[in-house]
Motif scaffolding. Sequence first.
Motif: not given
Length: 143
Positions: A3-6, A26-29
């Motif tokens: 889990x990656x938190x906001x 944002x949140x590139x994965x």
Amino acid sequence: MEITRKQDLASVTGPADYFTGSVTITGQFQRPAPSRVSGAIVHFEPGARTHWHTHPAGQTLIVTEGVGWTQIDGGPKLEFHAGDILWCPAEHRHWHGATLDQGMTHIAIQEAVDGSPVTWMEPVEDAVYLAPLGHMVQPDTAD
């Protein structure tokens, strides 16, 4: 499970090599093999858009806020809204972004083929971006 938190999601400015106008990613994965999936949350300020590009395995866009425009080369310029889900088939040259007066945010999801999820091309000219909805871009005028 991971889990990656906001509050831990990194944001970067969309590079001018790939975007016109103000864009925040944002949140590139990128998921590890055997998965080929990558994605990000992308916010476009009014007037911002991608350059022309293709995806070797297609791309899904889940629109979370605002209003945007998109177009496949040779196809009509289309409008989409928060709550819509877009599918761009593999290897179709296209662009997408916010409208001239409203911002837009989407979640972009795509798969890599031979290690690459996207091929970036030239900027979308203002005449193409500002064309009326339903306008058809011809391949010889998109270069």
